[in-house]
Write a protein that holds these residues in place. Structure first.
Motif, short mmCIF file in Angstrom:
data_model
loop_
_atom_site.label_atom_id
_atom_site.label_comp_id
_atom_site.label_asym_id
_atom_site.label_seq_id
_atom_site.Cartn_x
_atom_site.Cartn_y
_atom_site.Cartn_z
N HIS B 8 29.27 -23.94 0.77
CA HIS B 8 30.51 -24.63 0.37
C HIS B 8 30.56 -24.77 -1.14
CE1 HIS B 8 32.22 -26.08 4.21
NE2 HIS B 8 30.96 -25.90 4.63
N LYS B 9 31.76 -24.65 -1.65
CA LYS B 9 31.92 -24.88 -3.10
C LYS B 9 33.33 -25.38 -3.36
CE LYS B 9 31.23 -24.47 -7.60
NZ LYS B 9 30.19 -25.24 -8.32
N SER B 10 33.44 -26.46 -4.10
CA SER B 10 34.78 -26.88 -4.53
C SER B 10 34.77 -27.19 -6.01
CB SER B 10 35.25 -28.08 -3.70
OG SER B 10 34.24 -29.05 -3.63
N LEU B 18 39.37 -28.78 -5.44
CA LEU B 18 39.87 -27.55 -4.84
C LEU B 18 38.74 -26.93 -4.05
CD1 LEU B 18 42.29 -25.53 -4.80
CD2 LEU B 18 41.14 -24.37 -6.70
N HIS B 19 38.87 -26.95 -2.75
CA HIS B 19 37.83 -26.42 -1.89
C HIS B 19 37.96 -24.90 -1.83
CE1 HIS B 19 35.30 -27.48 1.93
NE2 HIS B 19 34.66 -26.74 1.06
N VAL B 20 37.06 -24.19 -2.47
CA VAL B 20 37.21 -22.74 -2.62
C VAL B 20 36.40 -21.98 -1.56
CG1 VAL B 20 36.90 -20.77 -4.16
CG2 VAL B 20 37.65 -22.96 -5.08
N LEU B 21 35.16 -22.34 -1.35
CA LEU B 21 34.35 -21.71 -0.32
C LEU B 21 34.12 -22.72 0.80
CD1 LEU B 21 31.67 -19.77 -2.44
CD2 LEU B 21 33.88 -18.95 -1.59
N SER B 42 40.94 -15.84 -3.77
CA SER B 42 40.35 -16.10 -2.46
C SER B 42 38.91 -16.61 -2.56
CB SER B 42 40.40 -14.84 -1.59
OG SER B 42 39.78 -13.75 -2.27
N GLY B 43 38.33 -16.57 -3.72
CA GLY B 43 36.99 -17.14 -3.91
C GLY B 43 35.89 -16.11 -4.06
#
Ligand code: ADP
Ligand code: MG
Lengths: 410, 234
Positions: B8-10, B18-21, B42-43
């Motif tokens: 997870h990555k934001s 912003l929640h990217v992954l 899209s990340g």
């Protein structure tokens, strides 16, 4: 950290970023140069004061007769006051506990000849006390002595440059010179740190001068050498008492400012030294400010340099530079530039000062400006030290930002 | 070679994030040539940067060649990047005041290799990307394709376990792109593991496997028949 490769990388970076290297180096060099220059000039100014006062003894009062400015005890205003031989004796007797010597002076310009050579010089009718007052140093022979004064001899003591002018390479001792129509024998040659003008003077016994001038007993000027032990306040008291005594003796109103003038060398010296001290303090402030300005300058440049290089730092980190690599590179670069340019600026400043010598003497009263090498080196080291600290802060910050953030910087 | 679980990555943007992954699970074996496909935003880059230890995940596991990558300090991360990973960026990221040779040799400097060896090795890798004659040119004197080849040589010079390429053809015209992809394929043929981030279909199909990313999750992960870039070159 200090391997040859590290340095090569640093030289490389500096060499390929010449403008940046030049700018930061220039700031530091200029800062040190101005510092050295300012301190040196101040020292030069102090040298001038010392020069002017070291040529003569400072434990001296000059008594000079003037013209009265108000009537007193039946005497009219505008009366000319004159000193006589008897005044010498009276002063000596009345103030003996304060005084080392009392010496007369009769200054006259005269055309002086030896064979074909001739020139105009200042002759000073004096006695032996004058040697102390003027700080003259005998190179050959002797000064005017008691016998000369008593017997009104035609002996003369000439300055080093008088000998040089008139005799060239010859020895003047024992030769006879024509001083304004009278023949004198040279019994001594002196030198004087006071400079060329003082070394172009001729001393003769004051009694001889008086004899030549129709056997008068008038004196132009009385030089009173007081005992150094009485100190500054003692000298001021002596000055007041002498003033009172002479006014009384010459029937001058105590309120009359014009009848007698007394110049106190110690007081003048004190005033000038105080002035020089104030000047030195101001200069120290400005010089200190220069160093501060240099530090601020180099800090700003370092902040700018690191900012400009953020992306480069990001690239380096991406391919394996550790924070330590990044910091040490930036730091060593900054230390290298500041050291090199700091010492260049210092050496340039010292060279500049020593090239000046007495060139600024006439217009700016600056003589032999110079700086204590220890002080110059300390100032340079301070600048290098703070320059490095100034480099360390942004370098550390740059080393800590995430590589991806640094890479996205544009 | 690469194994990630529930990544997870934001990005924090002021008060909101912003929640990217949003939980990525995926693994790459040695010798693979993987394309990470997805539209802009899209990340993809975020994922690649985390794999490259240029950025850190908020959550999840990451193992590189059996080594857990977690809570690394900057110095450790720098050493791992230097030893195990090679980066290729869209914008080349060469140091502009260094020559091609010096750029390629720089990772070896951080390994502590001596100068002579560095330069020999760098020259060897420049030769492999066909730029031996350009070794003393500055990046500004090179074309886009040449710059990217210098960057590839720089990424390869430390013989990393994994090459990570983010839109490596993004700044190049299609002909040059295929030349660069040809080079990537040759490198992969020798057994190197390579991850290529791209949003271009043709580039993705020059890899052996395509991972589709959308809105922070993997929506499709398939092996494809590799299109050889060589066919398009000449
Ligand atoms: N440093 C950042 N701070 C805030 N938002 C970011 C940052 N980097 C990327 N983003 C955002 O995260 C999303 C994913 O970005 P990115 O991984 O670069 O996508 P891609 O490479 O697929 O185009 C985008 O909406 C982007 O705007
Ligand atoms: Mg991207």
């Amino acid at each position: 950290m200090f391997s040859r490769d590290t340095w090569r990388e640093i030289f490389d970076t500096l060499n390929k970023n010449k403008l940046r290297t030049f700018l930061s180096g220039f700031t530091v060099a200029l800062g040190i140069l101005i510092f050295v220059g300012l301190v040196g000039m101040t020292n030069g100014l102090q040298n001038t004061f010392e020069y002017y006062f070291s040529r003569d003894a400072t434990n001296i009062l000059y008594l000079q007769p003037g013209r009265t400015s108000r009537p007193y005890k039946g005497y009219k205003s505008q009366r000319r006051i004159e000193f006589e031989n008897e005044d010498l004796k009276d002063i000596k007797e009345n103030f003996s506990i304060f005084i080392d010597y009392v010496s007369p002076m009769i200054r006259r310009g005269a055309l002086v000849k030896y064979r074909e050579e001739s020139n105009n010089y200042t002759t000073i009718g004096a006695d032996w006390g004058q040697q102390f007052a003027e700080n003259t140093i005998m190179m050959k022979g002797r000064f005017i002595n008691q016998e000369d004064v008593k017997n009104k001899t035609r002996n003369a003591v000439i300055g080093r440059l008088v000998e040089q002018d008139l005799f060239g390479n010859m020895n003047a001792m024992g030769k006879y010179i024509d001083v304004g129509g009278s023949v004198f024998k040279v019994v001594g040659v002196f030198q004087d740190e006071g400079g060329d003008r003082e070394e172009r003077q001729i001393f003769i016994p004051y009694t001889t001068r008086q004899l030549i001038e129709k056997n008068t007993d008038k004196i132009d000027l009385i030089v009173v050498g007081f005992r150094p032990e009485i100190g500054y306040t003692g000298a001021m008291a002596l000055q007041r008492n002498l003033n009172k005594y002479l006014k009384d003796k010459k029937f001058i109103s105590p309120e009359d400012q014009k009848g007698i003038f007394i110049r106190n060398v110690a007081e003048e010296l004190e005033r000038n030294q105080a002035f020089a001290r104030v000047l030195a303090i101001i200069a120290a402030f400005v010089a200190f400010g220069t160093i501060i300005a240099g530090i601020i300058g180099i800090s700003n440049i370092m902040v700018y340099v690191v900012k400009e290089r953020t992306k480069e730092i990001g690239i380096r980190k991406a391919i394996g530079a550790t924070p330590r690599n990044v910091i040490s590179n930036i730091l060593l670069e900054s230390i290298f530039i500041t050291t090199l340019s700091g010492f260049s600026g210092m050496i340039a400043g010292i060279a500049l000062l020593s090239s000046l010598g007495d060139k600024l003497m006439d217009d700016y009263f600056i003589l032999n400006p110079g700086i204590d090498t220890g002080l110059a080196i300390s100032a340079t080291i301070v600048l290098i030290l703070f320059g490095s600290i100034a480099g360390y802060v942004p370098a550390k910050r740059a080393a800590q930002i995430k590589p991806i953030v640094a890479l996205n910087e544009e | 070679m690469i194994e990630i679980k529930n990544l997870h990555k934001s990005y924090k943007m002021g008060s909101n994030a912003l929640h990217v992954l949003k939980g990525i699970d995926f693994s790459v074996k040695e010798g693979e040539l993987v394309a990470i496909m997805g539209s802009s935003g899209s990340g993809k880059s975020t994922l690649l940067n985390i794999l490259g230890m240029l950025d850190v995940a908020d959550e999840g596991e990451y193992n590189l060649d059996g080594m857990p990558i977690k809570n690394l300090n900057e110095t450790k991360a720098a050493n791992y990047r230097n030893k195990f990973l090679g980066f290729i960026f869209q914008s080349f990221n060469l140091i502009n005041y260094k020559t091609a040779l010096e750029n390629v040799a720089l990772p070896l400097y951080y390994q502590g290799m001596n100068r002579k060896k560095r330069q020999e090795k760098a020259l060897k890798y420049l030769e492999q990307v066909g730029l031996k004659e350009w070794s003393h040119h500055l990046p500004s004197e090179l074309s886009g394709g040449q710059k990217q080849r210098v960057a590839i040589a720089r990424a390869m010079v430390t013989e990393p376990k994994v090459l990570l390429a983010d839109e490596l053809t993004g700044a190049l015209d299609s002909k040059t792109s295929y030349e660069v992809m040809d080079l990537i394929q040759q490198i992969n043929d020798k057994g190197n593991t390579i991850l290529v981030v791209t949003h271009e279909n043709d580039i993705a199909h020059m890899c052996k496997r395509i991972v589709y990313l959308r809105d922070g999750v993997i929506v499709k992960d398939e092996k494809v028949k590799q299109v050889r870039a060589k066919e398009y070159v000449q």
